[in-house]
Design a protein around this motif. Structure first.
Motif, PDB file in Angstrom:
ATOM      1  N   ILE A 520       0.860  -1.176   0.000  1.00 36.46           N
ATOM      2  CA  ILE A 520       0.000   0.000   0.000  1.00 36.46           C
ATOM      3  C   ILE A 520       0.894   1.224   0.000  1.00 36.46           C
ATOM      4  O   ILE A 520       1.776   1.371   0.850  1.00 36.46           O
ATOM      5  CB  ILE A 520      -0.942   0.025   1.226  1.00 36.46           C
ATOM      6  N   THR A 521       0.697   2.082  -0.974  1.00 36.50           N
ATOM      7  CA  THR A 521       1.484   3.305  -1.080  1.00 36.50           C
ATOM      8  C   THR A 521       0.549   4.454  -1.385  1.00 36.50           C
ATOM      9  O   THR A 521      -0.091   4.477  -2.435  1.00 36.50           O
ATOM     10  CB  THR A 521       2.576   3.201  -2.151  1.00 36.50           C
ATOM     11  N   GLY A 522       0.449   5.382  -0.478  1.00 33.51           N
ATOM     12  CA  GLY A 522      -0.506   6.473  -0.657  1.00 33.51           C
ATOM     13  C   GLY A 522      -1.907   5.895  -0.762  1.00 33.51           C
ATOM     14  O   GLY A 522      -2.343   5.143   0.102  1.00 33.51           O
ATOM     15  N   ASP A 523      -2.609   6.206  -1.852  1.00 33.85           N
ATOM     16  CA  ASP A 523      -3.961   5.667  -2.018  1.00 33.85           C
ATOM     17  C   ASP A 523      -3.986   4.509  -3.004  1.00 33.85           C
ATOM     18  O   ASP A 523      -5.037   4.147  -3.510  1.00 33.85           O
ATOM     19  CB  ASP A 523      -4.921   6.770  -2.468  1.00 33.85           C
ATOM     20  N   GLU A 524      -2.831   3.907  -3.268  1.00 32.01           N
ATOM     21  CA  GLU A 524      -2.766   2.782  -4.197  1.00 32.01           C
ATOM     22  C   GLU A 524      -2.478   1.475  -3.466  1.00 32.01           C
ATOM     23  O   GLU A 524      -1.706   1.443  -2.505  1.00 32.01           O
ATOM     24  CB  GLU A 524      -1.682   3.007  -5.258  1.00 32.01           C
ATOM     25  N   VAL A 525      -3.094   0.413  -3.955  1.00 33.67           N
ATOM     26  CA  VAL A 525      -2.821  -0.948  -3.502  1.00 33.67           C
ATOM     27  C   VAL A 525      -2.151  -1.684  -4.667  1.00 33.67           C
ATOM     28  O   VAL A 525      -2.715  -1.750  -5.759  1.00 33.67           O
ATOM     29  CB  VAL A 525      -4.112  -1.669  -3.099  1.00 33.67           C
ATOM     30  N   ILE A 526      -0.964  -2.202  -4.437  1.00 36.80           N
ATOM     31  CA  ILE A 526      -0.223  -2.906  -5.473  1.00 36.80           C
ATOM     32  C   ILE A 526      -0.347  -4.402  -5.228  1.00 36.80           C
ATOM     33  O   ILE A 526       0.049  -4.895  -4.162  1.00 36.80           O
ATOM     34  CB  ILE A 526       1.272  -2.509  -5.485  1.00 36.80           C
ATOM     35  N   VAL A 527      -0.889  -5.117  -6.202  1.00 38.21           N
ATOM     36  CA  VAL A 527      -1.035  -6.569  -6.127  1.00 38.21           C
ATOM     37  C   VAL A 527      -0.091  -7.203  -7.166  1.00 38.21           C
ATOM     38  O   VAL A 527      -0.129  -6.841  -8.339  1.00 38.21           O
ATOM     39  CB  VAL A 527      -2.484  -7.008  -6.400  1.00 38.21           C
ATOM     40  N   PHE A 528       0.727  -8.128  -6.718  1.00 39.14           N
ATOM     41  CA  PHE A 528       1.661  -8.828  -7.611  1.00 39.14           C
ATOM     42  C   PHE A 528       1.065 -10.161  -8.020  1.00 39.14           C
ATOM     43  O   PHE A 528       0.665 -10.965  -7.180  1.00 39.14           O
ATOM     44  CB  PHE A 528       3.002  -9.045  -6.915  1.00 39.14           C
ATOM     45  N   GLU A 529       1.027 -10.393  -9.328  1.00 42.88           N
ATOM     46  CA  GLU A 529       0.451 -11.630  -9.843  1.00 42.88           C
ATOM     47  C   GLU A 529       1.101 -11.975 -11.175  1.00 42.88           C
ATOM     48  O   GLU A 529       1.148 -11.144 -12.088  1.00 42.88           O
ATOM     49  CB  GLU A 529      -1.064 -11.475 -10.032  1.00 42.88           C
ATOM     50  N   ALA A 530       1.627 -13.208 -11.260  1.00 39.25           N
ATOM     51  CA  ALA A 530       2.193 -13.732 -12.516  1.00 39.25           C
ATOM     52  C   ALA A 530       3.230 -12.806 -13.123  1.00 39.25           C
ATOM     53  O   ALA A 530       3.298 -12.643 -14.341  1.00 39.25           O
ATOM     54  CB  ALA A 530       1.082 -14.017 -13.524  1.00 39.25           C
ATOM     55  N   TYR A 534      -0.031  -4.830 -10.427  1.00 43.06           N
ATOM     56  CA  TYR A 534      -1.273  -4.109 -10.694  1.00 43.06           C
ATOM     57  C   TYR A 534      -1.490  -3.056  -9.617  1.00 43.06           C
ATOM     58  O   TYR A 534      -1.528  -3.379  -8.422  1.00 43.06           O
ATOM     59  CB  TYR A 534      -2.453  -5.072 -10.726  1.00 43.06           C
ATOM     60  N   ALA A 535      -1.629  -1.815 -10.042  1.00 38.45           N
ATOM     61  CA  ALA A 535      -1.801  -0.702  -9.107  1.00 38.45           C
ATOM     62  C   ALA A 535      -3.270  -0.290  -9.095  1.00 38.45           C
ATOM     63  O   ALA A 535      -3.778   0.287 -10.060  1.00 38.45           O
ATOM     64  CB  ALA A 535      -0.915   0.467  -9.509  1.00 38.45           C
ATOM     65  N   PHE A 536      -3.943  -0.587  -7.989  1.00 38.82           N
ATOM     66  CA  PHE A 536      -5.354  -0.241  -7.828  1.00 38.82           C
ATOM     67  C   PHE A 536      -5.479   0.999  -6.946  1.00 38.82           C
ATOM     68  O   PHE A 536      -4.706   1.182  -5.997  1.00 38.82           O
ATOM     69  CB  PHE A 536      -6.119  -1.385  -7.159  1.00 38.82           C
ATOM     70  N   SER A 537      -6.471   1.803  -7.248  1.00 36.09           N
ATOM     71  CA  SER A 537      -6.764   2.963  -6.421  1.00 36.09           C
ATOM     72  C   SER A 537      -8.255   2.984  -6.120  1.00 36.09           C
ATOM     73  O   SER A 537      -9.075   2.571  -6.950  1.00 36.09           O
ATOM     74  CB  SER A 537      -6.366   4.261  -7.132  1.00 36.09           C
ATOM     75  N   ALA A 538      -8.604   3.445  -4.933  1.00 34.29           N
ATOM     76  CA  ALA A 538     -10.016   3.599  -4.571  1.00 34.29           C
ATOM     77  C   ALA A 538     -10.557   4.946  -5.009  1.00 34.29           C
ATOM     78  O   ALA A 538     -11.752   5.209  -4.901  1.00 34.29           O
ATOM     79  CB  ALA A 538     -10.189   3.439  -3.057  1.00 34.29           C
ATOM     80  N   ARG A 539      -9.675   5.817  -5.497  1.00 29.87           N
ATOM     81  CA  ARG A 539     -10.082   7.156  -5.903  1.00 29.87           C
ATOM     82  C   ARG A 539     -10.035   7.276  -7.422  1.00 29.87           C
ATOM     83  O   ARG A 539      -9.119   6.778  -8.066  1.00 29.87           O
ATOM     84  CB  ARG A 539      -9.164   8.208  -5.281  1.00 29.87           C
ATOM     85  N   ALA A 540     -11.019   7.960  -7.975  1.00 30.53           N
ATOM     86  CA  ALA A 540     -11.055   8.184  -9.409  1.00 30.53           C
ATOM     87  C   ALA A 540      -9.879   9.064  -9.811  1.00 30.53           C
ATOM     88  O   ALA A 540      -9.534  10.011  -9.096  1.00 30.53           O
ATOM     89  CB  ALA A 540     -12.366   8.858  -9.811  1.00 30.53           C
ATOM     90  N   PRO A 541      -9.242   8.773 -10.939  1.00 32.89           N
ATOM     91  CA  PRO A 541      -8.102   9.591 -11.367  1.00 32.89           C
ATOM     92  C   PRO A 541      -8.549  10.970 -11.817  1.00 32.89           C
ATOM     93  O   PRO A 541      -9.668  11.164 -12.307  1.00 32.89           O
ATOM     94  CB  PRO A 541      -7.532   8.790 -12.543  1.00 32.89           C
ATOM     95  N   ILE A 542      -7.666  11.935 -11.631  1.00 31.31           N
ATOM     96  CA  ILE A 542      -7.914  13.272 -12.139  1.00 31.31           C
ATOM     97  C   ILE A 542      -7.609  13.257 -13.628  1.00 31.31           C
ATOM     98  O   ILE A 542      -6.535  12.838 -14.052  1.00 31.31           O
ATOM     99  CB  ILE A 542      -7.033  14.310 -11.425  1.00 31.31           C
ATOM    100  N   ALA A 543      -8.537  13.708 -14.432  1.00 36.06           N
ATOM    101  CA  ALA A 543      -8.355  13.650 -15.890  1.00 36.06           C
ATOM    102  C   ALA A 543      -7.182  14.518 -16.308  1.00 36.06           C
ATOM    103  O   ALA A 543      -6.990  15.623 -15.796  1.00 36.06           O
ATOM    104  CB  ALA A 543      -9.629  14.108 -16.588  1.00 36.06           C
ATOM    105  N   ASP A 544      -6.410  14.004 -17.220  1.00 32.14           N
ATOM    106  CA  ASP A 544      -5.333  14.774 -17.834  1.00 32.14           C
ATOM    107  C   ASP A 544      -5.947  15.554 -18.980  1.00 32.14           C
ATOM    108  O   ASP A 544      -6.313  14.999 -20.009  1.00 32.14           O
ATOM    109  CB  ASP A 544      -4.246  13.826 -18.349  1.00 32.14           C
ATOM    110  N   LEU A 545      -6.117  16.855 -18.775  1.00 35.27           N
ATOM    111  CA  LEU A 545      -6.843  17.669 -19.746  1.00 35.27           C
ATOM    112  C   LEU A 545      -6.163  17.657 -21.100  1.00 35.27           C
ATOM    113  O   LEU A 545      -6.812  17.638 -22.134  1.00 35.27           O
ATOM    114  CB  LEU A 545      -6.968  19.104 -19.220  1.00 35.27           C
TER     115      LEU A 545
END
Length: 623
Positions: A520-530, A534-545
């Motif tokens: 867990i780093t900041g608001d991201e959860v990193i899951v290692f598989e195969a 995979y970096a998951f976040s519970a917060r919606a990303p801010i759009a890159d305009l």
């Protein structure tokens, strides 16, 4: 026996040489650039000397600085490793002239084999079979184009001073020859200081077979069997194995005897590799294996030979350089089982294999196999050097067993936030055709889309991410909190919206137990598989305009040097067309148009050094 050695290299090969030196009681000296001040090879040496700035041409490639470091520390010998100055005859001569022991072949042998055209001519004279091609002095476009036309397409353009796949281009038709030649010559000049090339007939179903040879100062030369290095991308080796699958006793006798003959033709001493190209359209036949080149040094893939022969090749280098005879006769060198090596690179396969740089905040290598690593957790992967960060080597009684073991090891790699090719390697090793031994140098290219694409995370990975993210919401975020063995017991089933690479995914919390490694780093959860992270976040990303608007900005994906600009302001371009070429981590990377349109602005010129993320050009969409 020599008493001390300076390794004129860095990373995993320096650490590899130090390991054997320590076992043999030989004192060790490291050299390092400013970028490598905190590198593991520096810490592991008995002494270390700073030799210059980060750029290799100002540090690791400056022979005078390395020899001065040897004198200052009292080192008796210099081991060049591989890459950098390892196949530089002038450096070898300078080492010897300085009264130091050169742990490598005689300078005359390096010179003889260093230029591919001269080496081929020498092999023809020695009776070693070579592929048809053009080796002439006339390097004009007209002559080279005419020779390629006469040989018949496809052809291969190769830098005569090349190695590691640099300065090499396949050309499928006459229309693409001039552009490929210019790119090849440019890369060859940048990598080797020599833009001369040769032309070879391209074998349509080639396998890359190489033979490890060793010679001593008493006139003896032996081989340590063959390796298969056919799994390549852009002519750079990815997975190597020993022995070669499908190699008959007759074909092995032919290729190994040719390798020994090649080595004896140049009075070879020390470790070397004779490389062959085989036409595998009808299996490995003795009459369809041709000399390609000789590498007058230890190879990156030498551990697979060590695994199947039980020989420490670095120890042999030390002994031969000290004047001792070869430790074993030819009939005493035997094969035992099968070994495979996978090269772990800091790169993003799903993003066109662009190099990835940054701090290795999480770095976990698999247990139960040999790992030759250039880095440790907390080290930084810089843009200045080759992106290989480790080698994973598995050995077993059978090829199937070794392949299974290595595939599992690649799947267990955990690296963050730097991206790696671990998942890509695991998918290569798990592919049915690879398992069957149906390999050639086009294996990866023919399956690239499937092998390079990052698969969707499994339902279990989604559950783990949801459980970890939900469990972390009650307390403050703690960067890099390791929840190894995280366990959630009898949680109520809950659907949670997460975001993966900016897109929403739905994950259900498990009703039973979950046990997995996450970060867990900041608001991201990193899951290692195969092998993937995979970096998951519970917060919606801010759009890159800018990106949302499709503003047409072409940005540098990494620090590097612009080596070519292929378009001009006002040019009409199509999606996927190369606009400019960036050189970084010893490789060229083409930057392409994201859509059909017109070049509105060029913000850099050839020769400019650029930082990651800066705008290089701007396009406007076609009306």
């Amino acid at each position: 026996m020599i008493s001390s050695v300076l390794v004129a290299n860095r990373g995993e090969i320096a650490r590899r040489v130090f390991r054997t030196a320590r076992r043999m009681g030989i004192a060790t000296v490291a050299v390092y650039s400013e970028a490598d001040a905190d590198a593991p090879h520096v810490a592991e040496a008995d002494q270390a000397v700073l030799i210059g700035p980060a750029a290799a041409r100002e540090s690791y490639l400056v022979a005078d600085k390395i020899i001065a470091a040897a004198r200052a520390t009292g080192a008796e010998a210099i081991h060049p490793g591989y890459g950098f100055l390892s196949e530089n005859a002038a450096f070898a001569e300078a080492v010897i002239a300085a009264g130091l022991v050169w742990i490598g072949p005689p300078p005359a042998a390096i010179l003889a084999m260093g230029l591919k055209d001269a080496a081929k001519a020498l092999m023809i004279e020695a009776g070693v079979p070579v592929t048809p091609g053009y080796l002439g002095e006339d390097q004009s476009l007209a002559r080279l184009q005419a020779e390629a036309d006469a040989i018949g397409y496809p052809v291969l353009i190769k830098a005569v001073a090349g190695g590691g796949g640099k300065g090499m281009r396949k050309v499928d038709a006459a229309a693409g020859f001039a552009e490929a030649l210019a790119s090849c010559q440019r890369e060859a000049a940048a990598s080797f200081g020599d833009d001369k090339v040769l032309i070879e007939k391209y074998v349509t179903r080639p396998r890359h077979i190489e033979v490890q040879i060793f010679g001593d100062a008493h006139g003896e030369v032996v081989h340590l069997f063959e390796r298969d290095c056919s799994l390549q991308r852009r002519h750079q080796k990815v997975i190597e194995e020993a022995p070669a699958p499908g190699m008959s006793a007759e074909a092995r006798a032919a290729v190994t005897s040719a390798a020994v003959k090649a080595a004896k033709a140049v009075n070879y001493r020390g470790a070397g590799t004779v490389e062959f190209i085989a036409d595998a359209s009808e299996g490995l036949r003795p009459d369809r294996i041709w000399f390609m080149e000789m590498n007058t040094r230890l190879q990156v893939e030498h551990p697979v030979t060590e695994a199947v022969t039980g020989v420490d090749l670095v120890e042999w280098q030390f002994r031969v350089a000290s004047g001792e005879p070869l430790p074993l006769r030819q009939d005493e060198i035997t094969l035992n089982g099968h070994a495979l090596e996978a090269r772990l690179y800091a790169e993003n396969p799903a993003g066109g294999f662009l190099p990835s740089i940054g701090v290795l905040e999480h770095f976990r290598m698999p247990a139960g196999i040999r790992v030759d690593s250039a880095v440790e957790e907390g080290d930084e992967v810089s843009p200045h050097y080759d992106p290989m960060i480790a080698k994973l080597i598995a050995h077993a009684p059978t090829r199937e067993g070794a392949s299974d073991r290595l595939a599992q090891a690649c799947a267990e790699v955990e690296v963050w936030p730097v991206k790696t090719n671990a998942g890509f390697l695991a998918r290569c090793l798990d592919h049915a055709d690879f398992i069957a031994g149906d390999v050639d140098t086009g294996f990866i290219g023919a399956r690239l889309d499937a092998l390079a694409a990052t698969p969707e995370p499994s339902d279990e990975a989604l559950m783990v991410a949801a459980a970890a993210a939900l469990g972390d919401q009650d307390g403050p975020a703690t960067p890099w909190r390791d929840l190894t063995g995280f366990r959630l017991n009898a949680a109520p089933e809950t659907t949670l919206r997460l975001y993966l690479d900016g897109r929403p995914v739905l994950a259900s919390l498990p009703q039973g137990d979950v046990e997995a490694d996450v970060l867990i780093t900041g608001d991201e959860v990193i899951v290692f598989e195969a092998g993937e992270a995979y970096a998951f976040s519970a917060r919606a990303p801010i759009a890159d305009l800018d990106e949302a608007a499709g503003d047409g900005q072409i940005r540098s994906p990494m620090p590097g040097k612009v080596v070519a600009v292929s378009v001009s302001v006002g040019d009409t371009v199509t999606r996927g067309q190369v606009l400019m070429t960036l050189e970084a981590m010893k490789m060229e990377h083409g930057l392409t148009a994201p859509f059909d349109g017109e070049v509105e602005a060029l913000l850099v010129s050839a020769g400019d050094q650029v930082s990651e993320g800066v705008s290089l050009a701007r396009l406007k969409a076609a009306a």
